[in-house]
Design a protein around this motif. Structure first.
Motif, PDB file in Angstrom:
ATOM      1  N   ASN B 400       0.757  -1.096  -0.012  1.00  8.90           N
ATOM      2  CA  ASN B 400       0.119   0.288   0.287  1.00  8.90           C
ATOM      3  C   ASN B 400       1.055   1.048   0.152  1.00  8.90           C
ATOM      4  OD1 ASN B 400      -1.933   1.782   0.794  1.00  8.90           O
ATOM      5  ND2 ASN B 400      -3.196   0.750   1.684  1.00  8.90           N
ATOM      6  N   GLY B 401       0.898   2.562  -1.218  1.00  7.07           N
ATOM      7  CA  GLY B 401       1.925   3.065  -1.096  1.00  7.07           C
ATOM      8  C   GLY B 401       0.950   4.063  -0.361  1.00  7.07           C
ATOM      9  N   THR B 402       0.015   4.669  -0.613  1.00 11.62           N
ATOM     10  CA  THR B 402      -0.855   5.579   0.387  1.00 11.62           C
ATOM     11  C   THR B 402      -1.040   5.283   1.432  1.00 11.62           C
ATOM     12  OG1 THR B 402      -2.110   5.516  -2.261  1.00 11.62           O
ATOM     13  CG2 THR B 402      -2.818   6.961   0.021  1.00 11.62           C
ATOM     14  N   LEU B 403      -0.309   6.686   2.307  1.00  9.57           N
ATOM     15  CA  LEU B 403      -0.537   6.808   4.167  1.00  9.57           C
ATOM     16  C   LEU B 403      -2.016   6.461   3.791  1.00  9.57           C
ATOM     17  CD1 LEU B 403       2.029   9.497   4.663  1.00  9.57           C
ATOM     18  CD2 LEU B 403       2.040   7.250   3.978  1.00  9.57           C
ATOM     19  N   PRO B 404      -2.000   6.189   5.601  1.00  8.94           N
ATOM     20  CA  PRO B 404      -3.437   5.238   6.098  1.00  8.94           C
ATOM     21  C   PRO B 404      -3.961   6.991   7.030  1.00  8.94           C
ATOM     22  CG  PRO B 404      -1.834   4.478   7.215  1.00  8.94           C
ATOM     23  CD  PRO B 404      -1.207   5.472   5.836  1.00  8.94           C
ATOM     24  N   MET B 405      -5.691   7.369   6.989  1.00  9.50           N
ATOM     25  CA  MET B 405      -6.215   7.781   8.143  1.00  9.50           C
ATOM     26  C   MET B 405      -5.943   7.698   9.604  1.00  9.50           C
ATOM     27  SD  MET B 405     -10.192   8.214   7.887  1.00  9.50           S
ATOM     28  CE  MET B 405     -11.202   9.423   8.604  1.00  9.50           C
ATOM     29  N   LEU B 406      -5.580   8.246  10.341  1.00 14.59           N
ATOM     30  CA  LEU B 406      -5.592   7.689  11.648  1.00 14.59           C
ATOM     31  C   LEU B 406      -6.646   8.343  12.260  1.00 14.59           C
ATOM     32  CD1 LEU B 406      -1.335   8.593  12.319  1.00 14.59           C
ATOM     33  CD2 LEU B 406      -2.658   6.102  11.787  1.00 14.59           C
ATOM     34  N   CYS B 407      -6.103   7.778  13.736  1.00 16.37           N
ATOM     35  CA  CYS B 407      -6.996   8.254  14.773  1.00 16.37           C
ATOM     36  C   CYS B 407      -6.543   8.871  15.841  1.00 16.37           C
ATOM     37  CB  CYS B 407      -7.588   6.366  15.215  1.00 16.37           C
ATOM     38  SG  CYS B 407      -8.490   6.839  16.820  1.00 16.37           S
ATOM     39  N   PRO B 413      -4.252   3.319  12.408  1.00 17.38           N
ATOM     40  CA  PRO B 413      -4.342   3.672  10.902  1.00 17.38           C
ATOM     41  C   PRO B 413      -6.149   2.955  11.572  1.00 17.38           C
ATOM     42  CG  PRO B 413      -2.403   2.177  10.716  1.00 17.38           C
ATOM     43  CD  PRO B 413      -2.893   2.690  12.245  1.00 17.38           C
ATOM     44  N   MET B 414      -7.423   3.340  10.807  1.00 17.67           N
ATOM     45  CA  MET B 414      -8.432   3.541  10.959  1.00 17.67           C
ATOM     46  C   MET B 414      -8.658   2.128  10.156  1.00 17.67           C
ATOM     47  SD  MET B 414      -9.502   6.506  12.644  1.00 17.67           S
ATOM     48  CE  MET B 414     -11.644   6.080  11.387  1.00 17.67           C
ATOM     49  N   LEU B 415      -8.314   0.994  10.883  1.00 16.78           N
ATOM     50  CA  LEU B 415      -8.472  -0.236  10.011  1.00 16.78           C
ATOM     51  C   LEU B 415      -9.762  -1.249  11.648  1.00 16.78           C
ATOM     52  CD1 LEU B 415      -7.068  -2.707  12.430  1.00 16.78           C
ATOM     53  CD2 LEU B 415      -5.073  -1.186  12.105  1.00 16.78           C
ATOM     54  N   PHE B 416     -10.016  -0.828  12.121  1.00 18.30           N
ATOM     55  CA  PHE B 416     -10.855  -1.219  13.286  1.00 18.30           C
ATOM     56  C   PHE B 416     -12.531  -1.171  12.143  1.00 18.30           C
ATOM     57  CE2 PHE B 416      -7.991   0.170  16.067  1.00 18.30           C
ATOM     58  CZ  PHE B 416      -7.070  -1.389  16.340  1.00 18.30           C
ATOM     59  N   THR B 417     -12.853  -2.295  12.430  1.00 14.54           N
ATOM     60  CA  THR B 417     -14.349  -2.231  11.659  1.00 14.54           C
ATOM     61  C   THR B 417     -15.799  -2.397  12.803  1.00 14.54           C
ATOM     62  OG1 THR B 417     -14.542  -4.634  12.316  1.00 14.54           O
ATOM     63  CG2 THR B 417     -13.880  -3.702   9.609  1.00 14.54           C
ATOM     64  N   GLU B 418     -17.040  -1.952  12.166  1.00 17.68           N
ATOM     65  CA  GLU B 418     -17.876  -1.158  13.262  1.00 17.68           C
ATOM     66  C   GLU B 418     -18.481  -2.670  14.002  1.00 17.68           C
ATOM     67  OE1 GLU B 418     -19.912   0.984  14.044  1.00 17.68           O
ATOM     68  OE2 GLU B 418     -19.369   2.772  12.640  1.00 17.68           O
ATOM     69  N   PRO B 419     -18.921  -2.124  15.039  1.00 15.04           N
ATOM     70  CA  PRO B 419     -19.167  -3.355  15.619  1.00 15.04           C
ATOM     71  C   PRO B 419     -19.787  -4.651  15.238  1.00 15.04           C
ATOM     72  CG  PRO B 419     -19.086  -1.670  17.705  1.00 15.04           C
ATOM     73  CD  PRO B 419     -19.013  -1.137  15.600  1.00 15.04           C
ATOM     74  N   GLY B 420     -19.708  -5.936  15.554  1.00 12.44           N
ATOM     75  CA  GLY B 420     -20.124  -6.597  14.609  1.00 12.44           C
ATOM     76  C   GLY B 420     -21.435  -6.498  13.524  1.00 12.44           C
ATOM     77  N   TYR B 437     -12.040  16.027  14.068  1.00 11.96           N
ATOM     78  CA  TYR B 437     -10.503  15.350  14.291  1.00 11.96           C
ATOM     79  C   TYR B 437     -12.032  13.636  13.911  1.00 11.96           C
ATOM     80  CZ  TYR B 437      -8.827  18.921  15.959  1.00 11.96           C
ATOM     81  OH  TYR B 437      -8.339  19.956  16.479  1.00 11.96           O
ATOM     82  N   HIS B 438     -11.211  12.520  13.881  1.00 12.38           N
ATOM     83  CA  HIS B 438     -11.496  11.469  13.422  1.00 12.38           C
ATOM     84  C   HIS B 438     -10.896  10.237  14.617  1.00 12.38           C
ATOM     85  CE1 HIS B 438     -13.052  13.044   9.509  1.00 12.38           C
ATOM     86  NE2 HIS B 438     -11.960  13.210   9.187  1.00 12.38           N
ATOM     87  N   THR B 439     -12.280   9.355  14.599  1.00 11.43           N
ATOM     88  CA  THR B 439     -11.524   8.014  15.683  1.00 11.43           C
ATOM     89  C   THR B 439     -11.671   7.363  15.777  1.00 11.43           C
ATOM     90  OG1 THR B 439     -13.471   9.142  16.956  1.00 11.43           O
ATOM     91  CG2 THR B 439     -11.050   9.785  18.403  1.00 11.43           C
ATOM     92  N   CYS B 440     -11.392   5.877  15.806  1.00 14.58           N
ATOM     93  CA  CYS B 440     -12.078   4.414  15.069  1.00 14.58           C
ATOM     94  C   CYS B 440     -12.712   4.351  15.930  1.00 14.58           C
ATOM     95  CB  CYS B 440     -10.755   3.973  15.577  1.00 14.58           C
ATOM     96  SG  CYS B 440      -9.972   3.271  17.064  1.00 14.58           S
ATOM     97  N   SER B 441     -13.465   4.936  17.174  1.00 15.87           N
ATOM     98  CA  SER B 441     -14.516   3.915  17.944  1.00 15.87           C
ATOM     99  C   SER B 441     -15.130   4.413  18.827  1.00 15.87           C
ATOM    100  CB  SER B 441     -13.466   2.503  18.611  1.00 15.87           C
ATOM    101  OG  SER B 441     -12.646   3.585  19.490  1.00 15.87           O
ATOM    102  N   ASP B 442     -15.918   3.896  19.365  1.00 17.27           N
ATOM    103  CA  ASP B 442     -16.764   4.911  20.594  1.00 17.27           C
ATOM    104  C   ASP B 442     -16.212   5.065  21.989  1.00 17.27           C
ATOM    105  OD1 ASP B 442     -19.466   5.280  19.295  1.00 17.27           O
ATOM    106  OD2 ASP B 442     -19.622   2.827  20.024  1.00 17.27           O
ATOM    107  N   GLY B 443     -14.927   4.177  22.026  1.00 13.93           N
ATOM    108  CA  GLY B 443     -13.530   4.275  23.230  1.00 13.93           C
ATOM    109  C   GLY B 443     -13.157   5.214  22.553  1.00 13.93           C
ATOM    110  N   CYS B 444     -12.690   5.498  21.521  1.00 17.55           N
ATOM    111  CA  CYS B 444     -11.713   6.554  21.488  1.00 17.55           C
ATOM    112  C   CYS B 444     -12.311   8.268  21.304  1.00 17.55           C
ATOM    113  CB  CYS B 444     -10.620   6.032  20.422  1.00 17.55           C
ATOM    114  SG  CYS B 444      -9.529   5.070  20.391  1.00 17.55           S
ATOM    115  N   LYS B 445     -13.557   7.936  20.662  1.00 16.28           N
ATOM    116  CA  LYS B 445     -14.027   9.289  20.514  1.00 16.28           C
ATOM    117  C   LYS B 445     -14.603   9.639  22.147  1.00 16.28           C
ATOM    118  CE  LYS B 445     -18.685  11.320  18.640  1.00 16.28           C
ATOM    119  NZ  LYS B 445     -18.357  12.540  18.731  1.00 16.28           N
ATOM    120  N   ASN B 446     -15.074   8.927  22.917  1.00 12.17           N
ATOM    121  CA  ASN B 446     -15.302   9.571  24.540  1.00 12.17           C
ATOM    122  C   ASN B 446     -13.931   9.876  24.830  1.00 12.17           C
ATOM    123  OD1 ASN B 446     -17.948   8.326  24.308  1.00 12.17           O
ATOM    124  ND2 ASN B 446     -17.457   6.018  25.274  1.00 12.17           N
ATOM    125  N   ILE B 447     -13.172   9.634  24.656  1.00 12.64           N
ATOM    126  CA  ILE B 447     -12.451   9.640  25.618  1.00 12.64           C
ATOM    127  C   ILE B 447     -11.506  10.969  24.890  1.00 12.64           C
ATOM    128  CG2 ILE B 447      -9.669   9.517  24.987  1.00 12.64           C
ATOM    129  CD1 ILE B 447     -10.013   6.067  25.634  1.00 12.64           C
TER     130      ILE B 447
END
Lengths: 89, 532, 119
Positions: B400-407, B413-420, B437-447
């Motif tokens: 993958n030659g393009t940089l990823p979006m990060l939490c 990198p925003m690699l985690f999938t939706e619960p379920g 601001y972008h986060t990868c999960s409810d957990g990181c968003k709450n923080i």
């Protein structure tokens, strides 16, 4: 019901300690994994200095367990003679 | 309980018992300052909102005193260094199952060992700032333990640096390389918190709930793969961790028993630090399932034993204080099916920017994954890995030659999938002072949402690269042939094309094979090993 | 409470648009194609036509995937910030309402990755 556990590095001292635990805690389940041994007991386990001394044939200070210990779970209560792990206090 | 028939009777001059010795060494050692007000001597003791009324209620369940501490720690060190020396002296690296194993250690050395050093600094700081003597003594011991862990890990793994690639610049890399910002920012977050939050972050959430997953199954796996050095430092460290876990549990009970107002603060910290720690463990999941050539147990099995069973018992016990399991607990339990495969996919495709080797699992290893993950591997990950393996065999390995979006919070990198739904990336978004601001999960968003002023400052590697802040002094962005990603890799101090190549065909692979052959043959190996 | 601190505390963001040398950061995700482990992050000129994402950015980022050549761009469904989005390819990013650090996704109906596994 919750399980408490303690794990030791596999060696000659911990062999005696694990034997002592299983003697004194009849519901103990011994689980051997590479280089380590883990003992699970429902609710609580007590380790007695005197039983370890009997198994090892020498004096033993319970704090010496720390040299062989890997991990544990539960509330700890330690005295000179007994080491208890439990989920009920 | 049995007695030894001929045990010598206790001496008549009575030695104080363990409880008495502990009290003598941890009580009455403090004083009320008079030249300076106490709140200036302990400036961080109250701003977090934690109320403490009686520090004498603090009790170390191990009742370890400083004299006993030195005695047993010295004994641990002697054992550990004897093993490490013997291992090196006897070319123990040639007893490894496979040199692929070493890549898990490269990750360990760059990602974990610097955190041990930070933990040393953190506990030294907190030990200075907590106004109770019992807690201060405990922090002092833990600070020393953590320094010992950093040192023994560096010593043990430095043996491999003599022979294998990718071990050379771990400290430099820790502050720069994209995925190492994940463990680094985790600890920076903890150490910039107040002393009580730090105790929950590291003493409780990390030590009690999570270190077992790294230092028990992975280290047992190191032993299984023939690495006595890592086995020795890992188990020796974890024996200290048992004490740390016990102290972390004591710290949480102490705060909860001191004042009912502490409960909501402590609960928030448990929620936050469980999630922060869990995100860092993404790396461990991958180490267990993909990087150990001989596997002791799957991430899923390890999670079930050390998180669900052990952590479950813990939270059941803490319910009497009004504590509930951390937010995100259920999601973490559900994601055990996917975590390691999603992480390994990421490192495989960003191989060019990682100083350790990656590979596709063999057919046999894929079958192991299918057996361990019957509900997810064949459906979601086997098609991906088989496709990549085919492409690689056809000389078209995927990078993958393009940089990823990060939490913004965990920096993964925003690699985690939706619960379920393992087919959809999980996106969460917050606004603060007009910025997105972008986060990868409810957990990181709450923080993030709880303390945005802290997390807006995140040093996100991708953003920093695009701003031009990750090139060496000799890089010339105006040159016609300027290759920004190559310049970043050089700034990381990776040995380009060597440290960051696929395992297949790597110098590590070639050398290991050649040296292994020499162990059972008197004939010289076919030429000198590559690069030796 | 924006942060727990002993005194007045203001965080300074490290990735505001003024730091990107005239570009704005855009995040792009291709739904149902997790062979690309995470959405892409790319700095783009705000006055660049949206169509240049399709013609200039995505082929380099996604070209390795066998589905990429099969995309019928007239059927692609876009979102921005999670909501349906109908960009005009001839208009600039700014004219299409795109700001710094916006996150867009595209879905390619009928294409769901290697063996339909969303890879």
């Amino acid at each position: 019901m919750s399980t408490v556990f303690i794990a030791f590095q596999t060696n000659e001292t911990s062999r005696g300690i694990v034997e002592a635990i299983t003697d004194d805690n009849p519901t103990a389940v011994v689980n051997e994994q590479p280089a380590m041994v883990k003992v699970d007991v429902p609710d609580s386990m007590t380790i007695y200095r005197s039983t370890i001394e009997e198994k090892l044939g020498r004096r033993f200070d319970l704090q010496e367990m720390q040299v062989h210990l890997i991990t544990l779970s539960g509330h700890v209560d330690e005295s000179d003679d007994e080491f208890t792990l439990s989920w009920k206090q | 309980m049995t007695d030894i028939a001929n045990a010598p009777k206790a001496a008549t001059t009575k030695k104080p018992g363990l409880k008495e010795r502990y009290a003598l060494m941890t009580r009455g050692l403090d004083w009320e300052t008079t030249y300076q007000p106490m709140e200036e001597v302990f400036p961080y003791a109250t701003y977090e909102g934690i109320k403490i009324h009686d520090w004498d209620k603090w009790e170390d369940p191990f009742r370890l005193t400083m004299d006993a501490y030195w005695k047993y720690q010295a004994e641990k060190e002697r054992k550990l260094y004897a093993i490490m020396d013997a291992f090196a002296q006897n070319n123990g690296h040639l007893g490894l199952t496979d040199a692929r194993y070493l890549n898990s250690l490269k990750l360990f050395l760059t990602g974990v060992s610097p955190l041990e050093y930070m933990a040393h600094r953190g506990f030294a700081h907190v030990g200075r700032q907590l106004p109770g003597v019992g807690a201060r003594v405990a922090c002092q011991m833990q600070s020393l333990d953590e320094l010992r862990h950093a040192q023994t890990q560096i010593h043990s793994m430095s043996n491999y640096n003599k022979l294998y690639d990718g071990f050379h610049s771990w400290r430099h890399m820790h502050d720069r390389v994209w995925y190492l910002s994940v463990p680094k920012s985790f600890f920076d977050d903890a150490i910039t918190a107040g002393p009580f939050e730090y105790m929950i972050a590291i003493g409780f959430s990390f030590e009690y709930v999570l270190t077992n997953l790294l230092f028990v199954p992975f280290i047992s796996g190191a032993a299984y793969n023939g690495d006595m050095g890592a086995m020795a430092f890992g188990f020796s460290a974890q024996s200290d961790e048992s004490r740390h876990m016990t102290l972390g549990l004591e710290a949480i009970k102490f705060m909860l028993e001191q004042d009912p107002d502490n409960l909501p603060i402590v609960q928030h910290w448990i929620d936050k630090w469980f999630w922060r720690g869990y995100r860092v463990l993404t790396l461990v999941a991958m180490m267990l399932d993909y990087m150990l050539p001989k596997k002791v147990m799957s991430w899923k099995e390890a999670w079930e034993i050390y998180a669900e069973e052990n952590g479950g018992a813990l939270f059941q016990d803490l319910a009497r204080y009004g504590i509930r399991p951390p937010l995100g607990w259920q999601q973490a339990c559900d994601d055990k099916e996917h975590l390691s495969a999603q992480a390994w996919s990421t490192f495989y495709q960003y191989q060019g920017a990682a100083p350790f080797h990656t590979w596709m699992p063999s057919a046999e290893e894929m079958d192991w994954q299918s057996e361990k993950y019957p509900d997810s591997f064949d459906e979601y990950y086997r098609p991906r890995f088989e496709h990549w393996a085919e492409q690689e065999a056809a000389g078209n390995r995927f990078y993958n030659g393009t940089l990823p979006m990060l939490c913004q919070v965990c920096q993964i990198p925003m690699l985690f999938t939706e619960p379920g739904d393992p087919t959809r990336i999980c996106y969460r978004e917050s606004e603060h002072k007009g910025e997105t601001y972008h986060t990868c999960s409810d957990g990181c968003k709450n923080i993030f949402d709880y303390e945005p002023e802290k997390y807006v400052q995140a040093w996100l590697p991708v953003q920093q690269i695009y701003q031009g802040n990750c090139f060496g002094p000799d890089a010339d962005p105006t040159a016609a042939d300027f290759n920004p990603l190559l310049e970043v890799i050089k700034w990381y101090r990776m040995n380009v094309g060597v440290d960051n190549s696929p395992y297949e065909g790597s110098r590590d692979q070639q050398n290991f094979q050649a040296w292994k052959q020499q162990t059972t043959s008197n004939a010289p190996a076919g030429g000198s090993p590559a690069g030796a | 409470m924006a942060v727990a601190a002993v005194k007045e505390y203001v965080g300074v963001p490290k990735d505001t648009q003024d730091k990107f040398h005239g570009a704005q950061l855009t995040f792009i995700g291709w739904l149902d194609h997790l062979m690309f482990c995470a959405p892409f992050a790319v700095p783009l000129p705000p006055d660049m036509p949206f169509g240049a994402i399709i013609e200039g950015v995505l082929p380099g980022a996604c070209g390795h995937h066998p589905d990429f050549a099969k995309i019928d761009w007239s059927t692609v469904e876009w979102t921005k910030g999670g909501k349906p989005f109908s960009p005009d390819p001839a208009k600039s990013l700014t004219e299409n309402g795109m700001r710094h650090k916006d996150s867009i996704t595209f879905r390619t109906p009928g294409l769901t990755g290697i063996k339909g596994s969303s890879t």
